[in-house]
Every structure is written in C-alpha cells, then in structure tokens.
Design a protein around this motif. Structure first.
Motif, PDB file in Angstrom:
ATOM      1  N   LEU A 160       9.555  11.549 -11.228  1.00  0.00           N
ATOM      2  CA  LEU A 160       9.803  10.324 -10.448  1.00  0.00           C
ATOM      3  C   LEU A 160      10.171   9.167 -11.369  1.00  0.00           C
ATOM      4  CD1 LEU A 160       9.805   8.730  -7.800  1.00  0.00           C
ATOM      5  CD2 LEU A 160       7.352   8.322  -8.135  1.00  0.00           C
ATOM      6  N   ASP A 193       2.479   0.117  -9.814  1.00  0.00           N
ATOM      7  CA  ASP A 193       1.657   0.513 -10.961  1.00  0.00           C
ATOM      8  C   ASP A 193       1.612  -0.570 -12.045  1.00  0.00           C
ATOM      9  OD1 ASP A 193       1.123   2.971  -9.789  1.00  0.00           O
ATOM     10  OD2 ASP A 193       2.902   3.895 -10.667  1.00  0.00           O
ATOM     11  N   ARG A 233      -5.847   3.897   0.830  1.00  0.00           N
ATOM     12  CA  ARG A 233      -5.473   4.845   1.883  1.00  0.00           C
ATOM     13  C   ARG A 233      -6.701   5.407   2.587  1.00  0.00           C
ATOM     14  NH1 ARG A 233      -0.947   7.318  -2.106  1.00  0.00           N
ATOM     15  NH2 ARG A 233       0.778   5.988  -1.466  1.00  0.00           N
ATOM     16  N   ARG A 263       0.970  17.253  -6.339  1.00  0.00           N
ATOM     17  CA  ARG A 263       0.206  17.011  -5.113  1.00  0.00           C
ATOM     18  C   ARG A 263       0.725  17.862  -3.963  1.00  0.00           C
ATOM     19  NH1 ARG A 263      -0.230  10.588  -4.480  1.00  0.00           N
ATOM     20  NH2 ARG A 263       0.782  10.289  -6.498  1.00  0.00           N
ATOM     21  N   ILE A 271       1.131   9.974   1.031  1.00  0.00           N
ATOM     22  CA  ILE A 271       1.884   9.772  -0.197  1.00  0.00           C
ATOM     23  C   ILE A 271       3.002   8.760   0.103  1.00  0.00           C
ATOM     24  CG2 ILE A 271       3.452  11.705   0.253  1.00  0.00           C
ATOM     25  CD1 ILE A 271       2.918  12.676  -2.587  1.00  0.00           C
ATOM     26  N   GLN A 276       4.641  -1.612  -3.332  1.00  0.00           N
ATOM     27  CA  GLN A 276       5.050  -0.223  -3.084  1.00  0.00           C
ATOM     28  C   GLN A 276       6.539  -0.141  -2.735  1.00  0.00           C
ATOM     29  OE1 GLN A 276       2.124   2.397  -1.465  1.00  0.00           O
ATOM     30  NE2 GLN A 276       3.546   3.299  -0.005  1.00  0.00           N
ATOM     31  N   GLY A 277       7.186   0.863  -3.263  1.00  0.00           N
ATOM     32  CA  GLY A 277       8.591   1.108  -2.939  1.00  0.00           C
ATOM     33  C   GLY A 277       9.584   0.336  -3.792  1.00  0.00           C
TER      34      GLY A 277
HETATM   35  N1  LIG Z   1       0.206   5.791  -7.308  1.00  0.00           N
HETATM   36  C1  LIG Z   1       1.223   6.603  -7.859  1.00  0.00           C
HETATM   37  C2  LIG Z   1       2.589   6.166  -7.456  1.00  0.00           C
HETATM   38  N2  LIG Z   1       3.190   5.135  -8.067  1.00  0.00           N
HETATM   39  C3  LIG Z   1       4.423   4.949  -7.492  1.00  0.00           C
HETATM   40  C4  LIG Z   1       4.586   5.902  -6.518  1.00  0.00           C
HETATM   41  C5  LIG Z   1       5.810   6.037  -5.727  1.00  0.00           C
HETATM   42  C6  LIG Z   1       5.997   4.977  -4.700  1.00  0.00           C
HETATM   43  C7  LIG Z   1       6.348   3.628  -5.209  1.00  0.00           C
HETATM   44  O1  LIG Z   1       7.237   3.494  -6.049  1.00  0.00           O
HETATM   45  O2  LIG Z   1       5.765   2.673  -4.735  1.00  0.00           O
HETATM   46  C8  LIG Z   1       3.434   6.683  -6.476  1.00  0.00           C
HETATM   47  C9  LIG Z   1       3.156   7.824  -5.600  1.00  0.00           C
HETATM   48  C10 LIG Z   1       2.277   7.510  -4.417  1.00  0.00           C
HETATM   49  O3  LIG Z   1       1.614   6.472  -4.375  1.00  0.00           O
HETATM   50  O4  LIG Z   1       2.205   8.317  -3.486  1.00  0.00           O
END
Ligand SMILES: NCc1[nH]cc(CCC(=O)O)c1CC(=O)O
Length: 385
Positions: A32, A101, A154, A177, A193, A224-225
């Motif tokens: 990713l 993150d 979550r 996962r 997820i 997120q995203g």
């Molecule tokens: N915590 C891990 C993480 N960090 C970024 C993403 C992808 C989604 C994004 O870019 O916000 C994910 C996977 C998830 O949370 O399921």
C-alpha cells in the motif's frame, strides 16, 4: 533503521544541471505504501517532467513489530520516525504517508508540505469469502460473530451500535488481514478496513458494505483516505514541487480534523471518529489550477472529495461541516457533535477543528478520553509484566 544497503547507496547526488534535479521520495515498504508513493510520484512527474523522482521504500519499527497490538504503542511516530531522520539528513526530500498514520505534532524542522486529493474516507465492512452471499451487512450477522479489528475507534463504535458482536485483534498489512480473514480456521466472520487502502490496491471487490455515520454509525479516522507529504521546513524547491499536486479542499478538511485530534490530544488509536463534508459541490481545486486535473465526476458528499477539479469563486462561500464522535472503549458512553463554518483558509480550518474539540469537551469527551488513557496504562503494565 531496517533499510537495506542498496537503498542507502542509491540516493542520487544532486544533478549538475540546475534545471534538472533528482528528488528522493521516501515511503514504507508495504504494498500500500509503495502504491501511494507511486501515485504521488506519477503526479509529480506529470507536473514536473524536467525532474527525476526516485522512490525509496523502507521498513519501519511499526512494520516489523506486528505482534504487539497497535494501541499498546504510545506513539504514532513508530510508523514515521526512521523516515523522518533521513528527511532531516537530506537523504530524502519528501515522505509519502497515509495521512492518518502521521502524528499531529511533527518534528520542528519538518512540515506537512501537501495533502493530495482524498480517496473515499470511509471504512469498509469485509466478509470472510465463504460468507459472501450469506450476510449482507453488520446487522445481518448472528449473535457472537467475531469482527477483526485492532482499531479502538472501530471496535468502540461497533460495540456501541452492535452489542451482539464480538471483537478480536487482527494485525498486519491489508493483504495479511484479508488472508487471516479468509483462513477457514480463523475466528473472524468479517473485518473492518479502510476503503481507501482497498481502492489503492485494487481490492474494492472485497467490500461488502460501506460504513458511515448514516450507515453503521461508524465515523472514520482523522485524515483517513488522504495522503500526507512531509517535507523540510524552508525547503523552497520542494514547496514549489508540491504546490502543483496538493488539493486545497482536502487540505482544509484534514487540517480541521487534525486540529480536533491535536486539541483532544488523541494519539494513535483513541476512539475519535470524524466525517467532514462541504456544503457546496463545486470549487474542488488543486493548489494550482490546471495541473493534475481530473475528468469531471460525481461529487462525493460523504468524504467531501469531489472528483472534479475547478477553480470557481464559489470557494469563497465554501462551508465545511464537521461531525465528530468520542466513544468509550466498551461503547457505553459517547459524545457526538456537528459544527460548521466557512473554511477558505487554513486558519479557518484550524478554527473549525478547535471549535469541534471544545464542543466535545463541553459534552464530556475529556472524561471518556481520560479513561481510555488509564486503560491503556493498565494494558501496558500487563504487557510489561
Ligand atoms: N491503520 C493502517 C492504515 N493506514 C492507512 C490505511 C489505509 C487507509 C488510509 O490511507 O487512510 C490503513 C489501513 C486501514 O486502516 O484499514
């Protein structure tokens, strides 16, 4: 730093030709992370054909230490620190992160240089392959069905909305996962997820349903995203690069979300959920109009991520609506707010985030978060024993 020798050696020296430079782009090593860096480098190459961009993918502490549940780490920095050192040492010029993150407090000499256009910000409900067709949504699941997630945000929200369900940890990157989920011997009925991660890996066919405040009472994580690009404070060349690939509307929305998080002092895995959306459908502009433009598409009301690009003046009346929730770990207590204001500047975005935090605290969010911290302390003590 668990980087390989070849990575270190391949950092290109600055080109002697002043008009052409090589920029070193850092990222984590997961599929990713590399897809995300590739996406950003593609935009950079399109915007700056005269320059070279090299991706350096590295393992970080967070990647290596997959056995310990995420919330047992105090610091979000475990995903970012090692890359940041290389950025400070000028071995890297920018780092591509999943914005969610990225800690809300960055080292003093580093900045959030740009945020590119947000993907779908929602979480996805993903069923074990063998159950596809048997259940359609969380409501359909039988009593005691086990949902895999290591995110307190979550599990807390789901416990609240679906008290009949059970929860279990599931760690690892998205591929891991999904294989743990599908393993016939695993306890999971489904996992939750991020949609964006699945999208970037071409795995949206795995999505059983999309979760949101309206559908499933699930608000997503701050940032997120979206992809956050970290750079050195005062690096003019990189600032200029990034000015062509940033997305204004996404930037303002995530700044509001991050200010809310910062004000509540929420760390990695605290149960804070958000949703932001713009009241007007137009005026989704890149930092610099005309570059990185995309074909007009439907406005995504939920994520605020319009898929079209324009530089309309209606930006000036652009109102941002921010929904936020803080939930206790057991799902028993929650406070929720909605607030809105015209957000055309970064300062206004920060003001909206701060306002949201104040409203949450007035409703008792601080007490919920205090308890979360306490619980975390206990978990850590037990972990150390
Ligand atoms: N915590 C891990 C993480 N960090 C970024 C993403 C992808 C989604 C994004 O870019 O916000 C994910 C996977 C998830 O949370 O399921």
């Amino acid at each position: 730093m668990a980087t390989e020798g070849e990575d270190r050696q391949s950092f290109a020296a600055a080109s002697p030709n002043a008009s052409t430079r090589t920029f070193n782009v850092g990222t984590r090593r997961s599929l990713l992370a590399r897809a995300q860096a590739t996406e950003v480098v593609k935009a950079l190459r399109a915007a700056w054909p005269e320059h070279n961009f090299e991706i350096h993918a590295m393992s970080t502490t967070g990647d290596i230490n997959q056995k310990t549940a995420l919330h047992k780490f105090n610091e979000k920095a475990l995903w970012t620190q090692e890359l940041e050192v290389l950025l400070e040492e000028k071995k890297l010029d920018l780092i591509v992160h999943s914005l969610k993150d990225m800690p809300t407090q960055l080292p003093v000499d580093l900045i959030l240089g740009a945020v590119t256009e947000r993907e779908d910000a929602r979480d996805a409900f993903v069923l074990k392959s063998s159950y596809v067709g048997t259940y359609k949504s969380l409501e359909d699941l039988p009593e005691g069905a086990v949902i895999g997630t290591s995110s307190l945000r979550r599990s807390a929200q789901l416990r609240r909305a679906y008290p009949q369900l059970k929860f279990a940890d599931v760690r690892g990157n998205i591929g891991t996962r999904l294989s743990k989920l599908d393993d016939p011997n695993s306890e999971y009925t489904a996992i939750v997820i991020a949609v964006a991660g699945l999208q970037r890996l071409g795995l949206t066919n795995r999505i059983t349903s999309y979760l949101s405040k309206e559908n499933g009472k699930m608000l997503h994580a701050v940032g997120q995203g979206a992809l956050g690009i970290e750079s050195r404070n005062g690096d003019q060349a990189v600032a200029e690069l990034l000015s062509r690939i940033g997305c204004d509307r996404t930037t303002r929305a995530v700044l509001a979300e991050r200010q809310l998080m910062r004000t509540l002092e929420g760390g990695c895995s605290v149960p804070i959920g958000v949703e932001t959306r713009w009241t007007s459908k137009s005026a989704y502009s890149n930092t610099q109009a005309g570059v990185g433009s995309k074909p007009a598409d439907v406005y995504d009301q939920l994520t605020g991520a319009a898929k079209s690009e324009s530089s309309s003046d209606s930006d000036l009346s652009d109102e941002l609506i921010l929904n936020a929730i803080v939930v206790s770990l057991d799902g028993q207590d929650a406070v929720e707010i909605e607030t809105r204001r015209v957000v055309t500047t970064h300062e206004q975005a920060n003001d909206l985030g701060f306002e949201a935090a104040k409203l949450l605290v007035n409703k008792g969010a601080d007490k919920i978060l205090e308890k979360v911290q306490l619980n975390r302390g206990i978990i850590q003590e037990q972990g150390n024993a």
